[in-house]
Scaffold this motif. Structure first.
Motif, PDB file in Angstrom:
ATOM      1  N   TYR A  36       6.959   6.787   3.528  1.00  0.00           N
ATOM      2  CA  TYR A  36       8.218   7.082   2.415  1.00  0.00           C
ATOM      3  C   TYR A  36       8.794   6.253   3.304  1.00  0.00           C
ATOM      4  O   TYR A  36       9.082   6.156   4.480  1.00  0.00           O
ATOM      5  CB  TYR A  36       8.174   8.690   2.439  1.00  0.00           C
ATOM      6  N   THR A  37      10.354   5.826   2.209  1.00  0.00           N
ATOM      7  CA  THR A  37      11.770   5.626   3.116  1.00  0.00           C
ATOM      8  C   THR A  37      11.967   7.190   2.981  1.00  0.00           C
ATOM      9  O   THR A  37      11.602   8.077   3.209  1.00  0.00           O
ATOM     10  CB  THR A  37      12.564   4.941   1.454  1.00  0.00           C
ATOM     11  N   ALA A  74       5.746  -1.644   3.097  1.00  0.00           N
ATOM     12  CA  ALA A  74       3.753  -1.493   3.658  1.00  0.00           C
ATOM     13  C   ALA A  74       3.648  -0.268   3.715  1.00  0.00           C
ATOM     14  O   ALA A  74       2.392  -0.602   3.950  1.00  0.00           O
ATOM     15  CB  ALA A  74       4.953  -2.158   5.838  1.00  0.00           C
ATOM     16  N   GLY A  75       4.789   0.634   3.461  1.00  0.00           N
ATOM     17  CA  GLY A  75       3.924   2.363   3.079  1.00  0.00           C
ATOM     18  C   GLY A  75       3.138   1.570   2.007  1.00  0.00           C
ATOM     19  O   GLY A  75       2.028   2.999   1.605  1.00  0.00           O
ATOM     20  N   SER A  76       3.093   0.956   1.038  1.00  0.00           N
ATOM     21  CA  SER A  76       2.963   1.383  -0.249  1.00  0.00           C
ATOM     22  C   SER A  76       1.431   0.772  -0.142  1.00  0.00           C
ATOM     23  O   SER A  76       0.185   0.817  -0.709  1.00  0.00           O
ATOM     24  CB  SER A  76       3.609   0.387  -1.398  1.00  0.00           C
ATOM     25  N   VAL A 130      -0.193   0.562   2.753  1.00  0.00           N
ATOM     26  CA  VAL A 130      -1.292   1.133   3.430  1.00  0.00           C
ATOM     27  C   VAL A 130      -1.852   2.394   2.769  1.00  0.00           C
ATOM     28  O   VAL A 130      -2.869   2.993   2.489  1.00  0.00           O
ATOM     29  CB  VAL A 130      -0.853   1.737   4.753  1.00  0.00           C
ATOM     30  N   VAL A 131      -0.713   3.111   1.950  1.00  0.00           N
ATOM     31  CA  VAL A 131      -1.108   3.966   1.877  1.00  0.00           C
ATOM     32  C   VAL A 131      -1.962   3.856   0.318  1.00  0.00           C
ATOM     33  O   VAL A 131      -3.319   4.702   0.159  1.00  0.00           O
ATOM     34  CB  VAL A 131      -0.217   5.236   0.453  1.00  0.00           C
ATOM     35  N   GLY A 132      -2.258   2.926  -0.355  1.00  0.00           N
ATOM     36  CA  GLY A 132      -3.026   2.607  -1.260  1.00  0.00           C
ATOM     37  C   GLY A 132      -4.387   2.699  -0.901  1.00  0.00           C
ATOM     38  O   GLY A 132      -5.620   1.975  -1.575  1.00  0.00           O
ATOM     39  N   ILE A 133      -4.301   1.794   0.358  1.00  0.00           N
ATOM     40  CA  ILE A 133      -5.998   0.897   0.874  1.00  0.00           C
ATOM     41  C   ILE A 133      -5.959   2.338   1.501  1.00  0.00           C
ATOM     42  O   ILE A 133      -7.152   2.256   1.254  1.00  0.00           O
ATOM     43  CB  ILE A 133      -5.456   0.245   2.326  1.00  0.00           C
ATOM     44  N   LEU A 134      -5.544   3.700   2.480  1.00  0.00           N
ATOM     45  CA  LEU A 134      -6.252   4.411   2.574  1.00  0.00           C
ATOM     46  C   LEU A 134      -6.563   5.548   1.072  1.00  0.00           C
ATOM     47  O   LEU A 134      -7.540   6.235   1.718  1.00  0.00           O
ATOM     48  CB  LEU A 134      -5.443   5.834   3.385  1.00  0.00           C
ATOM     49  N   TYR A 135      -5.629   5.275  -0.147  1.00  0.00           N
ATOM     50  CA  TYR A 135      -6.557   5.823  -1.132  1.00  0.00           C
ATOM     51  C   TYR A 135      -7.801   5.570  -2.251  1.00  0.00           C
ATOM     52  O   TYR A 135      -8.437   5.693  -3.288  1.00  0.00           O
ATOM     53  CB  TYR A 135      -5.513   6.641  -1.920  1.00  0.00           C
ATOM     54  N   GLN A 136      -7.787   4.509  -1.351  1.00  0.00           N
ATOM     55  CA  GLN A 136      -8.780   3.437  -2.555  1.00  0.00           C
ATOM     56  C   GLN A 136     -10.849   3.886  -2.159  1.00  0.00           C
ATOM     57  O   GLN A 136     -10.857   3.972  -3.092  1.00  0.00           O
ATOM     58  CB  GLN A 136      -9.358   2.328  -2.271  1.00  0.00           C
TER      59      GLN A 136
END
Length: 155
Positions: free
Chosen positions: A24-25, A115-117, A119-125
């Motif tokens: 997150y920002t 970058a956060g978007s 990484v988070v997308g990858i973690l939630y897949q």
């Protein structure tokens, strides 16, 4: 396996509870800094992992006989439908809940860094697999515990 697909998202929430923005920002992270948000994220992480761990009961002996330490019902056989129906309903709900995760990157995430978007997308897949994996072990449990069929016609 189901416990492993839930783990990355839960660990990310725990990182946020510890005060790290986790993608997150600075402005986007502000709502997560409250005590209530931290309690919610920690509770969600722990409960999600515990629910995922329940699928182990569909492949282990404690899914067939209630553990003796449980008051009133300990030692009794588990009726197959008492395990299969909640597991099947949970599998359906989880499949619907996480169905949009593959399209994570098509939604705007203005409160996250690029970058956060990512990484988070990858973690939630991996959560996409939670429902189907639960359905698979529920079906396996059902097949192993269904009533024996009597002879079929023509045999």
């Amino acid at each position: 396996m189901t416990a492993l697909v839930v783990l990355p998202s839960g660990l990310r929430r725990i990182v946020m509870v510890l005060g790290f923005p986790a993608g997150y920002t600075d402005a986007g992270f502000v709502p997560f800094e409250t005590f209530g948000a931290k309690v919610w994220m920690l509770t969600l992480s722990v409960l999600s992992e515990l629910v995922a761990l329940l699928t182990i009961g569909l492949v282990r002996p404690w899914g067939e006989v209630v553990p003796r330490w449980i008051p009133l019902v300990g030692g009794r056989a588990v009726h197959p439908l008492a395990a299969v129906v909640p597991a099947a309903l949970g599998a359906a709900a989880l499949t619907l809940l996480w169905a949009n995760v593959p399209w994570w990157w098509t939604y705007p995430h203005d409160d996250m860094t690029p970058a956060g978007s990512l990484v988070v997308g990858i973690l939630y897949q991996p959560l996409i697999l939670w429902g189907p994996l639960t359905a698979a072990v529920a079906y396996s449990y059902y097949r192993r515990h269904r009533p024996a069929t009597r002879g079929t016609i023509g045999s």
